[in-house]
Write an enzyme that holds these catalytic residues in place. Sequence first.
Site, short mmCIF file in Angstrom:
data_model
loop_
_atom_site.label_atom_id
_atom_site.label_comp_id
_atom_site.label_asym_id
_atom_site.label_seq_id
_atom_site.Cartn_x
_atom_site.Cartn_y
_atom_site.Cartn_z
N GLU A 252 31.43 29.39 35.73
CA GLU A 252 30.86 29.24 37.08
C GLU A 252 29.64 30.13 37.26
OE1 GLU A 252 34.56 29.93 39.12
OE2 GLU A 252 35.30 28.02 38.36
N ASN B 185 42.40 34.95 37.44
CA ASN B 185 41.07 35.00 38.04
C ASN B 185 41.15 34.36 39.42
OD1 ASN B 185 38.39 34.79 38.74
ND2 ASN B 185 37.89 33.23 37.20
N GLY C 251 39.76 23.94 36.62
CA GLY C 251 39.99 23.48 37.99
C GLY C 251 40.07 21.97 38.13
N SER D 158 43.00 24.93 33.60
CA SER D 158 44.17 24.26 34.17
C SER D 158 45.48 24.63 33.48
CB SER D 158 43.96 22.74 34.18
OG SER D 158 42.84 22.40 34.98
N HIS E 202 31.74 33.86 32.87
CA HIS E 202 32.55 32.72 33.31
C HIS E 202 31.64 31.51 33.51
CE1 HIS E 202 35.09 30.16 35.80
NE2 HIS E 202 36.12 30.86 35.32
N GLU F 251 37.23 28.62 27.39
CA GLU F 251 37.52 27.81 28.58
C GLU F 251 36.64 26.55 28.56
OE1 GLU F 251 39.25 30.47 31.89
OE2 GLU F 251 37.09 30.51 32.07
N LYS G 165 38.94 34.25 41.65
CA LYS G 165 37.64 33.72 42.09
C LYS G 165 37.34 34.19 43.53
CE LYS G 165 38.37 29.90 38.99
NZ LYS G 165 37.94 28.58 38.53
#
Length: 251
Positions: free
Chosen positions: A98, A9, A174, A214, A96, A168, A11
């Site tokens: 985010e 991904n 991240g 990560s 996701h 996730e 992003k």
Amino acid sequence: MRQKIVAGNWKMNTTLQEAQKLTAEVLGMAGEANSNIKIILCPPFPYLQTVKNQLGGSGIDVGAQNCNEHQSGAYTGEVSAQMLKSMEIPYVIIGHSERRQYFHEDGKLLAQKVDGALANNLKPIFCCGEPLDIREAGEHEELVKSQVEESLFHLNAEAMKKIVIAYEPVWAIGTGKTATTAQAQEMHEVIRKHLASKFGNDTANQIPILYGGSVKPDNAKELFACPDVDGGLVGGASLKSRDFVDIIKSA
Ligand code: PEP
């Protein structure tokens, strides 16, 4: 045997030139990995066609990072599943963290996106996972089960078999903090059992559940060795071709 998948991904990263370079590098090294592993690159929308063309008949697929829940219409700036279908994009990431966090996407909306994607022959990579406070309160299993229920439990078993799930934990995305293998396996098992309670063992056992958060070359091998971890959704490390291919080699 469930399909092993490693998806990158990207992003909102890379220029067009960087995207082309990254794709060429992954393509150049992909032969080092086991060919049974499905590799998916998820670049930003504007580069989907370019990356897809570059990948040609390599067997590496492209995926979009999101789609709108509507088929078409006056939704300036949005991209529909129908558009992705017309470009023959096979995968789309939905839900996701985010998007849940910054764009306030909730379970009901994500269920509509899942339906729109399936109606257009796209395979959703459906993301779920708990934030840190929920993990610390010991409520992570319930939260993740409810995320899966809200957006996927209205499907029938045939439709469910087209879904890829990515677990996730938000606190691992991240941040450089990875779930331990025990934490990852535990949650993947919880998700699979929950799917089995609704769709039956046969369906639940066919659904790839990827780990994301990560993933790096030095932790991928042990994470991917967990019996219910069927590969990874990789953010940061997918922007470095050497790291990404090394992660794929761990699957
Ligand atoms: C992600 O964004 O899906 C992700 C897992 O990111 P990272 O690998 O950078 O934690």
